[in-house]
Design a protein around this motif. Sequence first.
Motif, PDB file in Angstrom:
ATOM      1  N   ARG A  77      -0.313  -3.691  -8.580  1.00 38.84           N
ATOM      2  CA  ARG A  77      -1.032  -2.779  -7.692  1.00 38.84           C
ATOM      3  C   ARG A  77      -1.995  -1.901  -8.493  1.00 38.84           C
ATOM      4  N   GLU A  78      -3.005  -1.374  -7.793  1.00 34.79           N
ATOM      5  CA  GLU A  78      -3.921  -0.412  -8.395  1.00 34.79           C
ATOM      6  C   GLU A  78      -3.286   0.979  -8.390  1.00 34.79           C
ATOM      7  N   VAL A 124      -3.250   5.685  -0.158  1.00 34.93           N
ATOM      8  CA  VAL A 124      -2.365   4.527  -0.336  1.00 34.93           C
ATOM      9  C   VAL A 124      -1.353   4.379   0.793  1.00 34.93           C
ATOM     10  N   CYS A 175      -4.020  -5.274   1.844  1.00 34.06           N
ATOM     11  CA  CYS A 175      -3.034  -5.974   1.021  1.00 34.06           C
ATOM     12  C   CYS A 175      -2.364  -7.137   1.740  1.00 34.06           C
ATOM     13  N   HIS A 206      -4.845  -5.283  -7.623  1.00 34.37           N
ATOM     14  CA  HIS A 206      -5.546  -5.149  -6.334  1.00 34.37           C
ATOM     15  C   HIS A 206      -4.645  -4.539  -5.279  1.00 34.37           C
ATOM     16  N   GLY A 207      -5.115  -3.447  -4.688  1.00 34.62           N
ATOM     17  CA  GLY A 207      -4.359  -2.764  -3.643  1.00 34.62           C
ATOM     18  C   GLY A 207      -3.265  -1.905  -4.244  1.00 34.62           C
ATOM     19  N   GLY A 208      -2.894  -0.815  -3.541  1.00 35.03           N
ATOM     20  CA  GLY A 208      -1.907   0.069  -4.136  1.00 35.03           C
ATOM     21  C   GLY A 208      -1.018   0.814  -3.177  1.00 35.03           C
ATOM     22  N   ASN A 248       1.128  -5.380  -4.248  1.00 33.83           N
ATOM     23  CA  ASN A 248      -0.302  -5.652  -4.376  1.00 33.83           C
ATOM     24  C   ASN A 248      -0.740  -6.638  -3.289  1.00 33.83           C
ATOM     25  N   SER A 249      -2.018  -6.909  -3.206  1.00 31.58           N
ATOM     26  CA  SER A 249      -2.528  -7.758  -2.124  1.00 31.58           C
ATOM     27  C   SER A 249      -1.995  -9.183  -2.233  1.00 31.58           C
ATOM     28  N   THR A 291       4.889 -10.595 -10.589  1.00 35.34           N
ATOM     29  CA  THR A 291       4.418  -9.455  -9.801  1.00 35.34           C
ATOM     30  C   THR A 291       5.535  -8.435  -9.693  1.00 35.34           C
ATOM     31  N   THR A 327       6.208  -8.885   2.683  1.00 35.07           N
ATOM     32  CA  THR A 327       5.143  -9.426   1.839  1.00 35.07           C
ATOM     33  C   THR A 327       5.270 -10.924   1.608  1.00 35.07           C
TER      34      THR A 327
END
Length: 558
Positions: A97-98, A201, A210, A271-273, A283-284, A300, A317
């Motif tokens: 994640r960002e 977020v 995401c 990417h994504g957070g 993350n995405s 991940t 997810t």
Amino acid sequence: MTTDLAIAQENEQHEIKPITEIAQQVGLSADDIEVYGKYKAKLSYAAMNRLQQQKQGKLVLVTSINPTPAGEGKSTVTIGLGDALNMIGKKATIALREPSLGPVMGIKGGATGGGYAQAVPMEDINLHFTGDMHALTTANDTLAALIDNHLQQGNELNIDPRRIQWKRALDINDRALRNVVIGLGGHANGIPREDGFDITVASELMAILCLADSLADMKERIGRIVIGYTYDRKPVTVADLGVAGAITMLLKDAIKPNLVQSLAHTPTFIHGGPFANIAHGANSILATRAALGTGKIAVTEAGFGADLGGEKFMDITAPAIGHLPDAVVIVATIRALKYNGGVKLADLKTPDVAALKLGYVNLQKHIQNMQRYGRPVTVAINVFTQDSQDEIQTLQDLCAADGVKAYPTTVWADGGAGAKALAEHVAQIVNAPTDFKPLYTNSDTVEEKLATIARTIYGAKDVAYTGEAKRDLRQIKRNGWTGLPICVAKTQYSLSDNAKVLGAPSGFTLHVRNLVPKTGAGFIVAMTGDILTMPGLPKHPAAMDMDVDENGKITGLF
């Protein structure tokens, strides 16, 4: 004392590779990436879409025990494990994640790992990176402005200003913005009403970014967002407002996964957070699919403990990715387990096997929770210099009694070399036969899903609903949203909804204060305990220790 920043800056200056070379390592051409300077890039739409169709590698999920002030180092172990898998020839990639500026400027820190297991360029990633957080904040607040403009211009949709659900957003901790009143100053300045801010977020747009698998999917999901209700309590969506296209336009570049590298040059998609305590915490799916499409093993992580990020990865997810984890790694530290066993923070450096055994129940519960999904589980012991050999052996023995192997790792000091034994084990268990057991089915009622999560994952006896939550539940049933999965917003510090209760509590009641349908993201958020969607800053924010000199060199960033 050597800091993460000093290590990153030293290596960035001498050893970091141009991002074009990292892209070539995983078969990406110059046309497949859009460079942001020398060391960062985004995937092009063509590459993003192509990688989703490529043969996918194995997926390793890294999660952890409940976080404590003693620290766990989940991102550090994730990156170190990716580096170690490459060292033993397994062609690994990483998906993370960002970072949010909230914890960066607050207390928790960034999200790029630490020591010699870091993603770089560390400063860029932890600050503005490629602008994704800013794009999300702008898109979120543009939608808020369009809602208020609709009220001002005649309110054709008959929106009840008291039932507007959409909040404004800011990517920094700011408790003063949790509850605000807007539209003051007379007719020309809008309709007065109560409003508030979420941290970026926690916004539904972040969750949509995401969980969407394409730009078209993102636009469709944005159109489904419920922004509020009419005076007769019918839902109003972004599509009703007619601005789904405009909001999507603001995110057309943000949806592209970012490519960077670890200090050991492992390709890393960041990417994504979303936070795992107030959102789904991964993350995405586009970044994870990119990692799966470019590596034989993709590593991940899920946010916070396995009771939050781990459970949500399995139940929200992974189904969206279309790929369940082939193995699960749970990160624990001996000092954090001793903290769970009652040792004060100041005394954690002193060996204490008895306290370790008492605190082990927290890790044990997380092991059992992940094992119930039918995936192979192992433990990474993030070793600190003060840990005694007796403590390490005791923890390995305790884990063995619960049917899992535990491997000491020293990735902060040694990089991937400090996780080679763990990597060799993970490379074996990703090929083990599995029998996935979902926690619940979407056909279960909302009450059944929440009860299953609370009793199975947290150890609760009952779930109690406030009057507001009961009204929310009736609304969810009336609008046909009961088939959505549940995303519990809960303190990360405890398996219960009380942050002060450590270890592995049982027999408690989980208190649900309200239920928020996120129809664009595709889940229902259950707000529990006193969890907030806009954190506050501590008495001594990390920002007070940060500086930059006349040459642009940063100091104090961890």
